[in-house]
Enzyme design. Sequence first.
Site, PDB file in Angstrom:
ATOM      1  N   TYR A   1       0.834  -1.208   0.000  1.00 55.51           N
ATOM      2  CA  TYR A   1       0.000   0.000   0.000  1.00 55.51           C
ATOM      3  C   TYR A   1       0.868   1.257   0.000  1.00 55.51           C
ATOM      4  O   TYR A   1       0.658   2.140  -0.839  1.00 55.51           O
ATOM      5  CB  TYR A   1      -0.963  -0.036   1.184  1.00 55.51           C
ATOM      6  CG  TYR A   1      -2.064   0.992   1.082  1.00 55.51           C
ATOM      7  CD1 TYR A   1      -3.137   0.802   0.229  1.00 55.51           C
ATOM      8  CD2 TYR A   1      -2.021   2.158   1.835  1.00 55.51           C
ATOM      9  CE1 TYR A   1      -4.147   1.735   0.130  1.00 55.51           C
ATOM     10  CE2 TYR A   1      -3.021   3.102   1.742  1.00 55.51           C
ATOM     11  CZ  TYR A   1      -4.082   2.890   0.889  1.00 55.51           C
ATOM     12  OH  TYR A   1      -5.069   3.827   0.790  1.00 55.51           O
TER      13      TYR A   1
ATOM     14  N   GLU B   1       2.145   6.605  -7.026  1.00 58.25           N
ATOM     15  CA  GLU B   1       1.215   7.666  -7.430  1.00 58.25           C
ATOM     16  C   GLU B   1       1.874   9.038  -7.309  1.00 58.25           C
ATOM     17  O   GLU B   1       1.746   9.878  -8.201  1.00 58.25           O
ATOM     18  CB  GLU B   1      -0.033   7.633  -6.549  1.00 58.25           C
ATOM     19  CG  GLU B   1      -0.961   6.490  -6.793  1.00 58.25           C
ATOM     20  CD  GLU B   1      -2.155   6.518  -5.858  1.00 58.25           C
ATOM     21  OE1 GLU B   1      -2.466   7.591  -5.297  1.00 58.25           O
ATOM     22  OE2 GLU B   1      -2.787   5.461  -5.691  1.00 58.25           O
TER      23      GLU B   1
END
Length: 94
Positions: free
Chosen positions: A13, A20
């Site tokens: 995660y 991103e």
Amino acid sequence: MVPVSVHIFLALYPIGVSGELLCFYAAQQFVGDTKLWTYELPNSLNFTFNYRYLLIYIMSSYIPLFPMLYLHMVSQRKKIIGGGSTKPTDKKKS
């Protein structure tokens, strides 16, 4: 025994969020050079919009939001996968 997917999630995660942010960083540099989707003054609407600033704002919003998102995801996984009491809850009506 805890499934391996739980441990992999804890690492993947943050790695995904880092990916991103790297994409946002590259995009804001490109937008800064090309002025893509940027609407500058003077114009008939008397309005300006700089897409690069929007990307920077989104990147900076990750600072306060990521810990909340991460901890929420961890708590949701604990609800689904387990981590609660191991005692049997056998309640019978008398």
